[in-house]
Design a protein around this motif. Structure first.
Motif, mmCIF file in Angstrom:
data_model
loop_
_atom_site.group_PDB
_atom_site.id
_atom_site.type_symbol
_atom_site.label_atom_id
_atom_site.label_comp_id
_atom_site.label_asym_id
_atom_site.label_seq_id
_atom_site.Cartn_x
_atom_site.Cartn_y
_atom_site.Cartn_z
ATOM 1 N N TRP A 1 90.099 159.016 -6.094
ATOM 2 C CA TRP A 1 88.747 159.182 -6.577
ATOM 3 C C TRP A 1 88.797 157.934 -7.715
ATOM 4 C CZ3 TRP A 1 84.723 161.959 -5.145
ATOM 5 C CH2 TRP A 1 84.996 163.236 -4.611
ATOM 6 N N TYR A 2 87.720 157.116 -7.677
ATOM 7 C CA TYR A 2 87.334 155.808 -8.399
ATOM 8 C C TYR A 2 86.105 156.163 -8.999
ATOM 9 C CZ TYR A 2 91.281 153.644 -5.974
ATOM 10 O OH TYR A 2 92.607 153.468 -5.461
ATOM 11 N N ARG A 3 85.772 155.498 -10.121
ATOM 12 C CA ARG A 3 84.493 155.529 -10.764
ATOM 13 C C ARG A 3 83.910 153.957 -10.987
ATOM 14 N NH1 ARG A 3 85.871 158.649 -16.021
ATOM 15 N NH2 ARG A 3 86.849 157.356 -17.302
ATOM 16 N N GLN A 4 82.448 154.024 -10.983
ATOM 17 C CA GLN A 4 82.006 152.782 -11.486
ATOM 18 C C GLN A 4 80.697 153.055 -12.480
ATOM 19 O OE1 GLN A 4 80.948 150.049 -8.531
ATOM 20 N NE2 GLN A 4 81.110 148.312 -9.908
ATOM 21 N N ALA A 5 80.731 152.564 -13.549
ATOM 22 C CA ALA A 5 79.830 152.747 -14.788
ATOM 23 C C ALA A 5 78.913 151.741 -14.480
ATOM 24 C CB ALA A 5 80.484 152.847 -15.980
ATOM 25 N N PRO A 6 77.748 151.641 -14.845
ATOM 26 C CA PRO A 6 76.689 150.514 -15.051
ATOM 27 C C PRO A 6 77.307 149.167 -15.814
ATOM 28 C CG PRO A 6 75.681 152.382 -15.443
ATOM 29 C CD PRO A 6 76.991 152.856 -15.586
ATOM 30 N N GLY A 7 77.463 148.192 -15.167
ATOM 31 C CA GLY A 7 77.817 146.884 -15.620
ATOM 32 C C GLY A 7 79.175 146.747 -15.784
ATOM 33 N N LYS A 8 80.050 147.694 -15.098
ATOM 34 C CA LYS A 8 81.447 147.620 -15.338
ATOM 35 C C LYS A 8 82.236 147.625 -13.782
ATOM 36 C CE LYS A 8 82.252 150.029 -19.680
ATOM 37 N NZ LYS A 8 82.835 151.226 -20.461
ATOM 38 N N GLU A 9 83.443 147.264 -13.655
ATOM 39 C CA GLU A 9 84.214 147.140 -12.600
ATOM 40 C C GLU A 9 84.538 148.546 -12.131
ATOM 41 O OE1 GLU A 9 84.057 143.226 -12.101
ATOM 42 O OE2 GLU A 9 85.308 144.548 -10.803
ATOM 43 N N ARG A 10 84.634 148.678 -10.805
ATOM 44 C CA ARG A 10 85.085 149.936 -10.228
ATOM 45 C C ARG A 10 86.580 150.277 -10.922
ATOM 46 N NH1 ARG A 10 84.089 151.684 -3.982
ATOM 47 N NH2 ARG A 10 81.894 150.977 -4.806
ATOM 48 N N GLU A 11 86.681 151.638 -11.066
ATOM 49 C CA GLU A 11 88.243 151.812 -11.609
ATOM 50 C C GLU A 11 88.716 152.988 -11.056
ATOM 51 O OE1 GLU A 11 88.204 152.421 -15.965
ATOM 52 O OE2 GLU A 11 86.971 154.204 -15.776
ATOM 53 N N LEU A 12 89.958 152.951 -10.972
ATOM 54 C CA LEU A 12 90.881 154.214 -10.718
ATOM 55 C C LEU A 12 90.749 155.304 -11.574
ATOM 56 C CD1 LEU A 12 94.288 154.432 -8.857
ATOM 57 C CD2 LEU A 12 93.876 155.574 -10.853
ATOM 58 N N VAL A 13 90.513 156.629 -10.903
ATOM 59 C CA VAL A 13 90.493 157.713 -11.789
ATOM 60 C C VAL A 13 91.914 158.473 -11.501
ATOM 61 C CG1 VAL A 13 89.303 159.866 -12.217
ATOM 62 C CG2 VAL A 13 87.895 157.726 -11.836
ATOM 63 N N ALA A 14 92.076 158.817 -10.216
ATOM 64 C CA ALA A 14 93.198 159.707 -9.845
ATOM 65 C C ALA A 14 93.304 159.427 -8.282
ATOM 66 C CB ALA A 14 93.069 161.278 -10.066
ATOM 67 N N THR A 15 94.765 159.431 -7.776
ATOM 68 C CA THR A 15 95.202 159.418 -6.407
ATOM 69 C C THR A 15 96.046 160.542 -6.316
ATOM 70 O OG1 THR A 15 96.790 158.040 -6.820
ATOM 71 C CG2 THR A 15 94.510 157.100 -6.367
ATOM 72 N N THR A 16 96.186 160.906 -4.984
ATOM 73 C CA THR A 16 97.243 161.939 -4.579
ATOM 74 C C THR A 16 97.941 161.419 -3.280
ATOM 75 O OG1 THR A 16 97.665 164.215 -3.889
ATOM 76 C CG2 THR A 16 95.416 163.587 -3.558
ATOM 77 N N ALA B 1 79.291 157.842 -14.747
ATOM 78 C CA ALA B 1 79.558 156.957 -13.534
ATOM 79 C C ALA B 1 79.292 157.571 -12.228
ATOM 80 C CB ALA B 1 81.060 156.647 -13.753
ATOM 81 N N VAL B 2 79.148 156.716 -11.352
ATOM 82 C CA VAL B 2 79.121 157.230 -9.854
ATOM 83 C C VAL B 2 80.678 157.148 -9.650
ATOM 84 C CG1 VAL B 2 78.444 156.403 -7.636
ATOM 85 C CG2 VAL B 2 77.031 155.677 -9.344
ATOM 86 N N TYR B 3 81.130 158.288 -9.025
ATOM 87 C CA TYR B 3 82.286 158.374 -8.395
ATOM 88 C C TYR B 3 82.372 158.448 -7.015
ATOM 89 C CZ TYR B 3 83.584 160.215 -13.022
ATOM 90 O OH TYR B 3 83.965 160.177 -14.489
ATOM 91 N N TYR B 4 83.361 157.699 -6.431
ATOM 92 C CA TYR B 4 83.650 157.359 -5.259
ATOM 93 C C TYR B 4 84.993 158.046 -4.669
ATOM 94 C CZ TYR B 4 80.191 153.987 -5.712
ATOM 95 O OH TYR B 4 78.773 153.225 -6.035
#
Length: 121
Positions: free
Chosen positions: A36-51, A91-94
């Motif tokens: 899962w990654y997320r992107q908040a307004p005006g920010k870069e997409r960032e890693l949240v968690a991986t498995t 954020a939007v979570y991808y």
């Protein structure tokens, strides 16, 4: 064709919980890492968690102890349980997955369409 479909986003108050799901479907031979990654307004997409496919997990420092990633390999699905949510989690979570469509092919990254998570009172 391969599709990743996310669900579970929404509006929640600070301190609340949400559970995101992401199901992969289509021409899938095997799936390696999911995350899962997320992107908040005006920010870069960032890693949240991986498995990984063997359930080894990795978390961003900002979510450690609050979020839990899990997967069901039989269903080609990854989950993100989010507890103690904060406004800064908005954020939007991808969803992301490394998918191989055939044995002879390499793993390629696929993304879901994103699901909005809003934490606000």
């Amino acid at each position: 064709q391969v599709q990743l479909v996310e669900s579970g986003g929404g509006l929640v108050q600070p301190g609340g919980s949400l559970r995101l799901s992401c199901a992969a479907s289509g021409s899938i031979f095997s799936i390696n890492a999911m995350g899962w990654y997320r992107q908040a307004p005006g920010k870069e997409r960032e890693l949240v968690a991986t498995t990984t496919s063997t359930y080894i997990t990795n978390y961003a420092d900002s979510v450690k102890g609050r979020f839990t990633i899990s997967r069901d390999n039989a269903k080609n699905t990854v989950y993100l349980q989010m507890n103690s949510l904060k406004p800064e989690d908005t954020a939007v979570y991808y969803c992301n997955a490394e998918i191989r469509k055939e044995l002879r092919m390499l793993y390629e990254p696929y993304w879901g369409q994103g699901t909005q998570v809003t934490v606000s009172s």
